[in-house]
Design an enzyme around this catalytic site. Sequence first.
Site, PDB file in Angstrom:
ATOM      1  N   SER A  68      13.641  59.626  59.036  1.00 39.39           N
ATOM      2  CA  SER A  68      14.333  60.914  59.084  1.00 39.39           C
ATOM      3  C   SER A  68      15.514  60.955  60.048  1.00 39.39           C
ATOM      4  O   SER A  68      16.497  60.256  59.864  1.00 39.39           O
ATOM      5  CB  SER A  68      13.292  61.975  59.413  1.00 39.39           C
ATOM      6  OG  SER A  68      13.804  63.245  59.246  1.00 39.39           O
ATOM      7  N   GLU A 378      11.928  75.668  61.887  1.00 39.57           N
ATOM      8  CA  GLU A 378      12.083  75.191  63.253  1.00 39.57           C
ATOM      9  C   GLU A 378      13.561  75.349  63.590  1.00 39.57           C
ATOM     10  O   GLU A 378      14.429  75.307  62.694  1.00 39.57           O
ATOM     11  CB  GLU A 378      11.674  73.724  63.348  1.00 39.57           C
ATOM     12  CG  GLU A 378      10.187  73.522  63.101  1.00 39.57           C
ATOM     13  CD  GLU A 378       9.764  72.073  63.289  1.00 39.57           C
ATOM     14  OE1 GLU A 378       9.087  71.796  64.272  1.00 39.57           O
ATOM     15  OE2 GLU A 378      10.107  71.233  62.446  1.00 39.57           O
ATOM     16  N   ASN A 380      15.461  73.305  64.698  1.00 36.85           N
ATOM     17  CA  ASN A 380      16.207  72.110  64.283  1.00 36.85           C
ATOM     18  C   ASN A 380      16.577  72.106  62.796  1.00 36.85           C
ATOM     19  O   ASN A 380      17.137  71.139  62.297  1.00 36.85           O
ATOM     20  CB  ASN A 380      15.435  70.834  64.657  1.00 36.85           C
ATOM     21  CG  ASN A 380      14.095  70.716  63.932  1.00 36.85           C
ATOM     22  OD1 ASN A 380      13.886  71.288  62.860  1.00 36.85           O
ATOM     23  ND2 ASN A 380      13.173  69.956  64.521  1.00 36.85           N
ATOM     24  N   PRO A 504       5.969  66.070  75.011  1.00 35.88           N
ATOM     25  CA  PRO A 504       6.265  64.724  74.523  1.00 35.88           C
ATOM     26  C   PRO A 504       6.659  64.786  73.054  1.00 35.88           C
ATOM     27  O   PRO A 504       6.042  65.532  72.283  1.00 35.88           O
ATOM     28  CB  PRO A 504       4.929  63.996  74.690  1.00 35.88           C
ATOM     29  CG  PRO A 504       3.887  65.071  74.617  1.00 35.88           C
ATOM     30  CD  PRO A 504       4.514  66.334  75.124  1.00 35.88           C
TER      31      PRO A 504
HETATM   32  C1  G16 Z   1       9.900  65.775  62.373  1.00 33.33           C
HETATM   33  C2  G16 Z   1       8.949  66.877  62.037  1.00 33.33           C
HETATM   34  C3  G16 Z   1       9.491  68.185  62.545  1.00 33.33           C
HETATM   35  C4  G16 Z   1       9.748  68.080  64.037  1.00 33.33           C
HETATM   36  C5  G16 Z   1      10.634  66.879  64.343  1.00 33.33           C
HETATM   37  C6  G16 Z   1      10.776  66.601  65.816  1.00 33.33           C
HETATM   38  O1  G16 Z   1      11.125  66.015  61.747  1.00 33.33           O
HETATM   39  O2  G16 Z   1       8.761  66.917  60.643  1.00 33.33           O
HETATM   40  O3  G16 Z   1       8.577  69.195  62.264  1.00 33.33           O
HETATM   41  O4  G16 Z   1      10.383  69.220  64.517  1.00 33.33           O
HETATM   42  O5  G16 Z   1      10.090  65.718  63.758  1.00 33.33           O
HETATM   43  O6  G16 Z   1       9.502  66.355  66.350  1.00 33.33           O
HETATM   44  P1  G16 Z   1       9.276  65.833  67.802  1.00 33.33           P
HETATM   45  O7  G16 Z   1       9.985  66.797  68.720  1.00 33.33           O
HETATM   46  O8  G16 Z   1       7.799  65.818  67.986  1.00 33.33           O
HETATM   47  O9  G16 Z   1       9.921  64.474  67.919  1.00 33.33           O
HETATM   48  P2  G16 Z   1      11.895  64.889  60.945  1.00 33.33           P
HETATM   49  O10 G16 Z   1      13.041  65.614  60.324  1.00 33.33           O
HETATM   50  O11 G16 Z   1      12.308  63.863  61.934  1.00 33.33           O
HETATM   51  O12 G16 Z   1      10.884  64.376  59.961  1.00 33.33           O
END
Ligand code: G16
Length: 568
Positions: A68, A378, A380, A504
């Site tokens: 991603s 979210e 983001n 984290p």
């Molecule tokens: C993934 C998750 C999202 C999350 C993001 C960041 O997004 O599907 O729900 O907000 O990671 O997560 P973290 O802050 O735990 O690193 P993606 O778009 O990378 O699949």
Amino acid sequence: MSQLPLNAIKHYSDAHSKPPDLHFQYGTAGFRTLGNTLDSVIFRVGILAGLRSKRLDGKTIGVMVTASHNPEQDNGVKLVDPRGEMLEASWEAHATLLANASSTDAFLEALTALVKSTKIDLSKPARVVYARDTRPSGPALISALEDGFKALGVEARDAGITTTPILHYLVKAINTKGTNESYGEDSEDGYFTKLSTSFKKLVAGKARPDPLIIDCANGVGAHAGAKLIEYLGDSFPLVLENTTTSTPGTLNESCGADFVKTMQRLPPTLANLMKPGQRACSLDGDADRLMYYYLDERGQFRMLDGDKIAALVAAFIVELVKLAGLDSEIKVGVVQTAYANGASTKYLAERLPVKCVPTGVKHLHHAAEHYDVGVYFEANGHGTVLFSKSTQDKLKSHEPSTPAQSTALNHLINLTQLINQTVGDALSDMLLVEVVLAHKSYSGVEWNSLYADLPNRLVKVVVGDRNGFKTEDAERRLVSPPGLQTKIDDLVRRYEGGRSFVRPSGTEDVVRVYAEAVVKSQADGGSPYFIEVTETYKFAVELAFRVAGLVYDEAGGDPSRRPKEFLP
Ligand code: G16
């Protein structure tokens, strides 16, 4: 098959041995780490997906190989359950256990134990559909995955190179095929037809939108975007940028939704293309996140993030429900995380029920299922809207009493088709935003003025062991390392409108720090970590970097690398 094919599994497993000294964890969005360390994990996920399918009576399970928003050298894998949603939480632990079995024998033992403890009937069929994004490490990892399928005898369907949300769509479409809950044709064509048909119905009679620039993050969204253009025809002109999916080093590099959200600025490649007033958006590497933005009349960058999308969309749906005469029967609610801007939470909570849950779409998705219509995003840019089964039935059976009610009802029904309800989907969300803007005759300016964001800043801190950081209260407070939260609270008190939390990451080897602040309290002196930023958000930046400093010290970092290492 009523027994595990241990010999076949052993044969293939020996060719995909686990690297010693590495620990893998099924995190926020599956396994995610350096692509060149994932061979054994992906092979084992192939077998796990087959077992999950057998456990669910041969329903099709999805496997997506992607990292991603992460940098190009990373890769990852996540499993998709039959209704198109994320893997059930209890199986995440099974995935972590299998991935960490130290040898083939230990792996076989763990598999045997899993079959027993979860009561898997091995005589059931195993069906999986799988896909990958455009990362260079993808092809080798896909062949490891296919070895896992061969080892267990899985009926596997290759969906090729496609977006994460399309894979989720396919899983649901395959599993609902021929039922009265059919989600659509189980093909990319079915997906694009469903989206484009409902979009055209929703914007019929509205002024054609200006061309929209889409930053594809040099990822798989470029392929999907090009296909979407064909299906949309003249209804909506799209201009794709950052589409070089085969040039090494370009994926998510200074572009894409995560870059825009973290840096709060335009991808440099778009700087010369955009004119004041013009709207654009960024996808991430697998096209499940969306960030909008525009340049104001002074050419200043204005960001319209996931919170702004939630506010725009929730208000529109509430209005349609009312116009359809269903406001006493259908309740709309919103789900956010701690990253939601405080101003967005205030704006939404004054109008609707709002719930805060831990980061990760799986948490938001489940919370949104409790509403008749659950809007979750979210900050983001990752999110969607869920219409409960009973709401969808109500929309189909409701008898409108006026032409205006009938129109609103049809719009709602078309929205249920336009929105990819399985998971956040940048392309579906982008069309949804454009529908609302067309109906409200909003430009970016009106949309942005729904509320004013509190100045905020995200910082990543590289630490020795992020697992030492534990949180509570939907990740808003740290319980470990002990004492650190008190120090953060002391700092936050020095800023008016101050808020900060530390957690984290579940997808990167970092600790994330978020801070909001409006003004620094007079009593507080200057900060040694001050960096050059515009006046409007310097205090949020300062607070974020001071908290990041605390985190860095706590994690025992090298003082000579402080604070420059904090720059994302
Ligand atoms: C993934 C998750 C999202 C999350 C993001 C960041 O997004 O599907 O729900 O907000 O990671 O997560 P973290 O802050 O735990 O690193 P993606 O778009 O990378 O699949």
